[in-house]
Design an enzyme around this catalytic site. Sequence first.
Site, mmCIF file in Angstrom:
data_model
loop_
_atom_site.group_PDB
_atom_site.id
_atom_site.type_symbol
_atom_site.label_atom_id
_atom_site.label_comp_id
_atom_site.label_asym_id
_atom_site.label_seq_id
_atom_site.Cartn_x
_atom_site.Cartn_y
_atom_site.Cartn_z
ATOM 1 N N GLU A 69 0.477 -1.188 -0.051
ATOM 2 C CA GLU A 69 -0.154 0.296 0.322
ATOM 3 C C GLU A 69 0.463 1.284 0.389
ATOM 4 O O GLU A 69 2.232 1.288 0.728
ATOM 5 C CB GLU A 69 -1.180 -0.063 1.248
ATOM 6 C CG GLU A 69 -1.326 1.009 1.605
ATOM 7 C CD GLU A 69 -2.608 1.571 0.669
ATOM 8 O OE1 GLU A 69 -2.975 0.934 -0.569
ATOM 9 O OE2 GLU A 69 -4.210 1.389 1.346
ATOM 10 N N ASP A 70 0.436 2.546 -0.992
ATOM 11 C CA ASP A 70 1.441 3.195 -0.486
ATOM 12 C C ASP A 70 1.144 4.232 0.718
ATOM 13 O O ASP A 70 2.444 4.750 1.421
ATOM 14 C CB ASP A 70 1.071 4.522 -2.089
ATOM 15 C CG ASP A 70 -0.686 4.885 -1.805
ATOM 16 O OD1 ASP A 70 -0.925 4.545 -0.812
ATOM 17 O OD2 ASP A 70 -1.130 5.240 -2.887
ATOM 18 N N ASP B 256 -3.715 5.449 5.738
ATOM 19 C CA ASP B 256 -4.500 6.713 6.226
ATOM 20 C C ASP B 256 -5.399 6.695 7.400
ATOM 21 O O ASP B 256 -4.831 6.356 8.565
ATOM 22 C CB ASP B 256 -4.787 8.020 5.429
ATOM 23 C CG ASP B 256 -5.578 9.245 6.229
ATOM 24 O OD1 ASP B 256 -5.712 9.206 6.421
ATOM 25 O OD2 ASP B 256 -6.195 10.237 4.634
ATOM 26 N N PHE C 168 -1.546 16.176 4.003
ATOM 27 C CA PHE C 168 -1.916 15.183 2.128
ATOM 28 C C PHE C 168 -0.675 15.463 1.983
ATOM 29 O O PHE C 168 0.014 16.385 1.908
ATOM 30 C CB PHE C 168 -2.994 16.446 1.555
ATOM 31 C CG PHE C 168 -3.153 15.813 0.651
ATOM 32 C CD1 PHE C 168 -3.845 15.030 0.183
ATOM 33 C CD2 PHE C 168 -2.328 16.677 -1.263
ATOM 34 C CE1 PHE C 168 -4.122 13.634 -1.532
ATOM 35 C CE2 PHE C 168 -2.736 15.316 -2.392
ATOM 36 C CZ PHE C 168 -3.474 14.236 -2.195
ATOM 37 N N VAL C 169 -0.673 14.651 1.179
ATOM 38 C CA VAL C 169 1.455 14.112 0.305
ATOM 39 C C VAL C 169 1.365 14.125 -0.556
ATOM 40 O O VAL C 169 0.080 13.496 -1.238
ATOM 41 C CB VAL C 169 2.143 13.316 1.521
ATOM 42 C CG1 VAL C 169 2.982 14.130 2.483
ATOM 43 C CG2 VAL C 169 1.140 11.676 1.212
ATOM 44 N N ASP D 233 -0.794 11.417 -5.925
ATOM 45 C CA ASP D 233 -1.420 11.825 -6.445
ATOM 46 C C ASP D 233 -2.140 12.715 -6.337
ATOM 47 O O ASP D 233 -2.827 12.600 -4.748
ATOM 48 C CB ASP D 233 -1.661 11.891 -8.132
ATOM 49 C CG ASP D 233 -3.061 10.628 -7.609
ATOM 50 O OD1 ASP D 233 -3.238 10.240 -6.515
ATOM 51 O OD2 ASP D 233 -3.961 11.689 -8.113
ATOM 52 N N ARG E 216 2.396 11.803 -9.612
ATOM 53 C CA ARG E 216 3.238 10.683 -9.557
ATOM 54 C C ARG E 216 4.347 10.186 -9.783
ATOM 55 O O ARG E 216 5.126 9.556 -9.411
ATOM 56 C CB ARG E 216 2.231 9.799 -9.988
ATOM 57 C CG ARG E 216 1.112 9.599 -9.713
ATOM 58 C CD ARG E 216 0.281 8.129 -10.297
ATOM 59 N NE ARG E 216 -1.367 8.445 -10.090
ATOM 60 C CZ ARG E 216 -1.691 8.499 -9.311
ATOM 61 N NH1 ARG E 216 -1.460 7.775 -7.898
ATOM 62 N NH2 ARG E 216 -3.286 8.276 -8.462
HETATM 63 P P1 5GP Z 1 -7.425 4.920 3.817
HETATM 64 O O1 5GP Z 1 -8.165 3.984 3.139
HETATM 65 O O2 5GP Z 1 -6.183 4.479 4.065
HETATM 66 O O3 5GP Z 1 -7.910 6.342 4.656
HETATM 67 O O4 5GP Z 1 -6.333 5.929 2.556
HETATM 68 C C1 5GP Z 1 -5.889 4.706 1.605
HETATM 69 C C2 5GP Z 1 -6.059 5.922 0.326
HETATM 70 O O5 5GP Z 1 -5.674 6.695 0.128
HETATM 71 C C3 5GP Z 1 -4.749 5.916 -0.019
HETATM 72 O O6 5GP Z 1 -3.513 4.513 -0.858
HETATM 73 C C4 5GP Z 1 -3.695 6.632 -1.208
HETATM 74 O O7 5GP Z 1 -4.620 6.812 -2.229
HETATM 75 C C5 5GP Z 1 -4.784 7.107 -0.919
HETATM 76 N N1 5GP Z 1 -4.648 8.367 0.720
HETATM 77 C C6 5GP Z 1 -4.571 9.058 1.810
HETATM 78 N N2 5GP Z 1 -3.903 9.729 2.135
HETATM 79 C C7 5GP Z 1 -3.028 10.188 1.240
HETATM 80 C C8 5GP Z 1 -2.645 10.870 1.006
HETATM 81 O O8 5GP Z 1 -2.028 11.958 1.775
HETATM 82 N N3 5GP Z 1 -1.845 11.811 -0.385
HETATM 83 C C9 5GP Z 1 -2.644 10.878 -1.200
HETATM 84 N N4 5GP Z 1 -2.438 11.172 -2.712
HETATM 85 N N5 5GP Z 1 -2.910 10.479 -1.584
HETATM 86 C C10 5GP Z 1 -3.374 9.622 0.051
#
Ligand code: 5GP
Length: 181
Positions: free
Chosen positions: A105-106, A109, A158-159, A165, A171
Site C-alpha cells: 500500500e502506498d 491513512d 496531504f502528500v 497524486d 505521481r
Molecule cells: P485509507 O483508506 O487508509 O484512508 O486511504 C488510503 C488511500 O488513500 C491511499 O492508498 C491513497 O491512495 C489515499 N491517500 C491517503 N492519504 C493520502 C495523501 O496524503 N495523499 C494522497 N495523494 N493520497 C492519499
Amino acid sequence: MSKPSIITLHDLSFKPLIPEEEVRKRVLELGEVLSAELKGKRPLFISILSGAFVFAADLIRAFDGDCEVSFVKLASYAGTSSTGEVRTVLGLDKQIEGRHLVVVEDIVDTGQTLHHFLEEILKHKPASITTVGFLRKPEAVAFPVKVDIIGFDIDDKFVVGYGLDYNGLGRNLRGIYVLAD
Ligand code: 5GP
C-alpha cells in the site's frame, strides 16, 4: 541542477518532505527485511493501485529471491480527502489460496482501504499475509488494521510524489512532498 523547493500541482503548492535519497535507502531496507522474512517462500506481491505502483516496482527489485506480482485497484479518495467508501475497480487475477502474500500500500491513512482489502483476501485462505505501507499517518488510523512493515510515519497532512497524486498529478515526483501551509 538545483530543484525548486516548492512545486505547484493544479491549484495547490507542495514543499519537500522526504527527499529521493531517503526514499531509495528506506525501500532497500524494507526489501532486506522482506527478503529475510520470506526467504524461499516465493511470495506474491499484491500492489494496491494506483498509488503503490512506484513503491511496488522498487520494492520487488529490492526483494532478493523469487516472487510474483499482481495488482488490484481500490479507490476511496477524491481530491485531497477520503470519500469514506472503498470501491474495488480491478480485481485479483491470481490464485491466492495457500500463497504467501505481501500486500503493498502506498499510504495508510484511515486504514479503510487496507482493512477492506484484507477482509476480502482472507476469504481466499492465503498461507500468510504481510502488509507493507510506504507511508502511514498514525494520527489518522481509524480502522483496526495491522501494518507489519512501514516506510515512514508522517503527520496527518496531504502528500504527493513517489506514486501518490493530487488529482492525477505528482505521481512522477521522486521524493515525497507535503501540502504547503
Ligand atoms: P485509507 O483508506 O487508509 O484512508 O486511504 C488510503 C488511500 O488513500 C491511499 O492508498 C491513497 O491512495 C489515499 N491517500 C491517503 N492519504 C493520502 C495523501 O496524503 N495523499 C494522497 N495523494 N493520497 C492519499
